[in-house]
Design a protein around this motif. Structure first.
Motif, PDB file in Angstrom:
ATOM      1  N   ALA A 196      -2.686   3.310  -0.894  1.00  0.00           N
ATOM      2  CA  ALA A 196      -4.030   3.213  -1.455  1.00  0.00           C
ATOM      3  C   ALA A 196      -4.250   4.313  -2.491  1.00  0.00           C
ATOM      4  CB  ALA A 196      -5.075   3.305  -0.344  1.00  0.00           C
ATOM      5  N   THR A 197      -3.741   5.506  -2.189  1.00  0.00           N
ATOM      6  CA  THR A 197      -3.882   6.620  -3.129  1.00  0.00           C
ATOM      7  C   THR A 197      -3.137   6.327  -4.425  1.00  0.00           C
ATOM      8  OG1 THR A 197      -4.076   8.152  -1.279  1.00  0.00           O
ATOM      9  CG2 THR A 197      -3.579   9.105  -3.425  1.00  0.00           C
ATOM     10  N   LEU A 198      -1.934   5.757  -4.325  1.00  0.00           N
ATOM     11  CA  LEU A 198      -1.168   5.396  -5.520  1.00  0.00           C
ATOM     12  C   LEU A 198      -1.913   4.358  -6.347  1.00  0.00           C
ATOM     13  CD1 LEU A 198       1.369   5.676  -7.212  1.00  0.00           C
ATOM     14  CD2 LEU A 198       2.488   4.024  -5.718  1.00  0.00           C
ATOM     15  N   ALA A 199      -2.472   3.367  -5.681  1.00  0.00           N
ATOM     16  CA  ALA A 199      -3.255   2.349  -6.396  1.00  0.00           C
ATOM     17  C   ALA A 199      -4.458   2.984  -7.083  1.00  0.00           C
ATOM     18  CB  ALA A 199      -3.702   1.261  -5.423  1.00  0.00           C
ATOM     19  N   GLU A 200      -5.110   3.916  -6.392  1.00  0.00           N
ATOM     20  CA  GLU A 200      -6.273   4.598  -6.978  1.00  0.00           C
ATOM     21  C   GLU A 200      -5.862   5.423  -8.196  1.00  0.00           C
ATOM     22  OE1 GLU A 200      -9.744   7.775  -5.700  1.00  0.00           O
ATOM     23  OE2 GLU A 200      -8.537   6.826  -4.152  1.00  0.00           O
ATOM     24  N   LEU A 201      -4.757   6.163  -8.079  1.00  0.00           N
ATOM     25  CA  LEU A 201      -4.276   6.971  -9.213  1.00  0.00           C
ATOM     26  C   LEU A 201      -3.861   6.101 -10.394  1.00  0.00           C
ATOM     27  CD1 LEU A 201      -2.213   9.765  -7.423  1.00  0.00           C
ATOM     28  CD2 LEU A 201      -4.396  10.010  -8.603  1.00  0.00           C
ATOM     29  N   ALA A 202      -3.396   4.882 -10.104  1.00  0.00           N
ATOM     30  CA  ALA A 202      -2.994   3.964 -11.171  1.00  0.00           C
ATOM     31  C   ALA A 202      -4.196   3.288 -11.821  1.00  0.00           C
ATOM     32  CB  ALA A 202      -2.045   2.902 -10.624  1.00  0.00           C
ATOM     33  N   GLY A 203      -5.373   3.493 -11.228  1.00  0.00           N
ATOM     34  CA  GLY A 203      -6.589   2.951 -11.823  1.00  0.00           C
ATOM     35  C   GLY A 203      -6.914   1.534 -11.409  1.00  0.00           C
ATOM     36  N   GLY A 213      -7.867   0.771  -8.192  1.00  0.00           N
ATOM     37  CA  GLY A 213      -8.768   0.840  -7.049  1.00  0.00           C
ATOM     38  C   GLY A 213      -8.031   1.068  -5.740  1.00  0.00           C
ATOM     39  N   ALA A 214      -8.595   1.907  -4.907  1.00  0.00           N
ATOM     40  CA  ALA A 214      -7.971   2.273  -3.637  1.00  0.00           C
ATOM     41  C   ALA A 214      -7.879   1.103  -2.677  1.00  0.00           C
ATOM     42  CB  ALA A 214      -8.743   3.423  -2.987  1.00  0.00           C
ATOM     43  N   ASP A 215      -8.688   0.063  -2.886  1.00  0.00           N
ATOM     44  CA  ASP A 215      -8.643  -1.084  -1.985  1.00  0.00           C
ATOM     45  C   ASP A 215      -7.472  -2.025  -2.295  1.00  0.00           C
ATOM     46  OD1 ASP A 215      -9.839  -1.743  -4.409  1.00  0.00           O
ATOM     47  OD2 ASP A 215     -11.082  -3.317  -3.537  1.00  0.00           O
ATOM     48  N   ASN A 216      -6.749  -1.768  -3.361  1.00  0.00           N
ATOM     49  CA  ASN A 216      -5.609  -2.610  -3.739  1.00  0.00           C
ATOM     50  C   ASN A 216      -4.308  -2.010  -3.189  1.00  0.00           C
ATOM     51  OD1 ASN A 216      -3.949  -4.491  -4.902  1.00  0.00           O
ATOM     52  ND2 ASN A 216      -5.054  -4.480  -6.855  1.00  0.00           N
ATOM     53  N   VAL A 217      -4.200  -1.949  -1.860  1.00  0.00           N
ATOM     54  CA  VAL A 217      -3.059  -1.334  -1.187  1.00  0.00           C
ATOM     55  C   VAL A 217      -1.764  -2.087  -1.496  1.00  0.00           C
ATOM     56  CG1 VAL A 217      -2.109  -0.715   1.073  1.00  0.00           C
ATOM     57  CG2 VAL A 217      -4.542  -0.405   0.618  1.00  0.00           C
ATOM     58  N   ALA A 218      -1.823  -3.403  -1.583  1.00  0.00           N
ATOM     59  CA  ALA A 218      -0.617  -4.199  -1.850  1.00  0.00           C
ATOM     60  C   ALA A 218      -0.010  -3.836  -3.207  1.00  0.00           C
ATOM     61  CB  ALA A 218      -0.936  -5.686  -1.791  1.00  0.00           C
ATOM     62  N   LEU A 219      -0.846  -3.655  -4.218  1.00  0.00           N
ATOM     63  CA  LEU A 219      -0.330  -3.268  -5.530  1.00  0.00           C
ATOM     64  C   LEU A 219       0.219  -1.850  -5.498  1.00  0.00           C
ATOM     65  CD1 LEU A 219       0.245  -4.017  -8.419  1.00  0.00           C
ATOM     66  CD2 LEU A 219      -2.077  -3.326  -9.014  1.00  0.00           C
ATOM     67  N   GLY A 220      -0.454  -0.960  -4.786  1.00  0.00           N
ATOM     68  CA  GLY A 220       0.058   0.402  -4.619  1.00  0.00           C
ATOM     69  C   GLY A 220       1.421   0.401  -3.947  1.00  0.00           C
ATOM     70  N   MET A 221       1.587  -0.433  -2.930  1.00  0.00           N
ATOM     71  CA  MET A 221       2.871  -0.517  -2.245  1.00  0.00           C
ATOM     72  C   MET A 221       3.937  -1.121  -3.162  1.00  0.00           C
ATOM     73  SD  MET A 221       3.724  -2.303   1.365  1.00  0.00           S
ATOM     74  CE  MET A 221       4.559  -1.226   2.495  1.00  0.00           C
ATOM     75  N   ALA A 236       4.129   4.271   9.198  1.00  0.00           N
ATOM     76  CA  ALA A 236       3.768   4.865  10.488  1.00  0.00           C
ATOM     77  C   ALA A 236       2.673   5.916  10.300  1.00  0.00           C
ATOM     78  CB  ALA A 236       4.994   5.484  11.151  1.00  0.00           C
ATOM     79  N   VAL A 237       2.816   6.769   9.290  1.00  0.00           N
ATOM     80  CA  VAL A 237       1.789   7.785   9.017  1.00  0.00           C
ATOM     81  C   VAL A 237       0.474   7.101   8.666  1.00  0.00           C
ATOM     82  CG1 VAL A 237       1.094   9.612   7.403  1.00  0.00           C
ATOM     83  CG2 VAL A 237       3.405   9.599   8.380  1.00  0.00           C
ATOM     84  N   ASN A 238       0.532   6.054   7.853  1.00  0.00           N
ATOM     85  CA  ASN A 238      -0.688   5.329   7.489  1.00  0.00           C
ATOM     86  C   ASN A 238      -1.347   4.720   8.726  1.00  0.00           C
ATOM     87  OD1 ASN A 238      -0.335   5.948   4.806  1.00  0.00           O
ATOM     88  ND2 ASN A 238       0.348   3.922   4.202  1.00  0.00           N
ATOM     89  N   ALA A 239      -0.539   4.200   9.645  1.00  0.00           N
ATOM     90  CA  ALA A 239      -1.087   3.585  10.856  1.00  0.00           C
ATOM     91  C   ALA A 239      -1.771   4.622  11.739  1.00  0.00           C
ATOM     92  CB  ALA A 239       0.020   2.881  11.629  1.00  0.00           C
ATOM     93  N   ILE A 240      -1.214   5.818  11.779  1.00  0.00           N
ATOM     94  CA  ILE A 240      -1.767   6.871  12.628  1.00  0.00           C
ATOM     95  C   ILE A 240      -2.976   7.540  11.982  1.00  0.00           C
ATOM     96  CG2 ILE A 240      -1.289   9.131  13.664  1.00  0.00           C
ATOM     97  CD1 ILE A 240       1.676   8.155  13.910  1.00  0.00           C
ATOM     98  N   TYR A 241      -2.893   7.813  10.687  1.00  0.00           N
ATOM     99  CA  TYR A 241      -3.909   8.639  10.023  1.00  0.00           C
ATOM    100  C   TYR A 241      -4.852   7.884   9.090  1.00  0.00           C
ATOM    101  CZ  TYR A 241      -1.474  12.707  11.787  1.00  0.00           C
ATOM    102  OH  TYR A 241      -0.915  13.639  12.606  1.00  0.00           O
ATOM    103  N   ALA A 242      -4.636   6.578   8.888  1.00  0.00           N
ATOM    104  CA  ALA A 242      -5.504   5.851   7.964  1.00  0.00           C
ATOM    105  C   ALA A 242      -6.938   5.878   8.486  1.00  0.00           C
ATOM    106  CB  ALA A 242      -5.020   4.424   7.784  1.00  0.00           C
ATOM    107  N   PRO A 243      -7.930   5.907   7.681  1.00  0.00           N
ATOM    108  CA  PRO A 243      -7.896   5.875   6.224  1.00  0.00           C
ATOM    109  C   PRO A 243      -7.753   7.246   5.583  1.00  0.00           C
ATOM    110  CG  PRO A 243     -10.170   5.760   6.918  1.00  0.00           C
ATOM    111  CD  PRO A 243      -9.310   5.837   8.180  1.00  0.00           C
ATOM    112  N   GLU A 244      -7.689   8.308   6.380  1.00  0.00           N
ATOM    113  CA  GLU A 244      -7.605   9.638   5.795  1.00  0.00           C
ATOM    114  C   GLU A 244      -6.350   9.803   4.932  1.00  0.00           C
ATOM    115  OE1 GLU A 244      -8.099   9.218   9.125  1.00  0.00           O
ATOM    116  OE2 GLU A 244     -10.243   9.652   9.176  1.00  0.00           O
TER     117      GLU A 244
END
Length: 169
Positions: A61-68, A70-78, A48-56
């Motif tokens: 996406a942040t978890l995927a980016e921190l894991a190295g 890429g931020a565009d790999n949202v499915a892997l982050g999830m 819900a927060v992602n739906a309201i505030y994305a992409p900010e």
């Protein structure tokens, strides 16, 4: 050379070890069930927060980016988020939860989740500023408290550590 243990003592030792393993397995399964419930609630709020505030604000996406990856790999982050919340953290809680402060498993779950939150807010908080940071901090602490409560409460109920929740009327 004859053993100093009788057959009955060996049977009792084997029974004790089997019962101990069963208790550990029950504790692990209860914690995983609690982790699934807590992660489900937490994921719903974060979506819900992602739906309201994305992409900010996009925790996955942040978890995927921190894991190295890429931020565009949202499915892997999830997937990483769900795996940690449903398996890794609950198994850690099953091992360490009894040593945490709190009179009930639910209270110990909240303490456990607040410890996790400190790492979470440090790792992710640097990615945000202004109102996004405020939304992130409030949402993340609320979801971690809910996760910890559900983790501990469900784990306690499923392992026979029944506790009656306090209801304010």
């Amino acid at each position: 050379m004859a053993s100093s243990h009788s057959g009955a003592e060996e049977d009792n030792d084997q029974f004790d070890r089997t019962a101990e393993r069963d208790d550990e397995l029950r504790a692990a399964m209860g914690a995983v069930a609690g982790g699934i419930v807590g992660t489900t609630v937490m994921t719903g709020v974060l979506l819900a927060v992602n739906a309201i505030y994305a992409p900010e604000i996009s925790v996955f996406a942040t978890l995927a980016e921190l894991a190295g990856v890429g931020a565009d790999n949202v499915a892997l982050g999830m997937a990483m988020f769900l795996g940690a919340g449903a398996l890794a953290w609950p198994l850690t809680f099953a091992t360490l939860g009894a040593y945490l402060p709190g009179a009930t498993r639910a209270q110990q779950g909240v303490v456990f989740a607040l410890v996790l939150w400190t790492g979470f807010v440090v790792a992710f908080g640097t990615m945000y500023s202004g109102i996004d940071l405020a939304v992130f901090v409030v949402t993340s602490i609320a979801t971690h408290v809910a996760y910890g409560y559900l983790l501990g409460f469900v784990a306690g109920r499923l392992t026979g550590n029944r506790e009656t929740p306090d209801v304010a009327v």
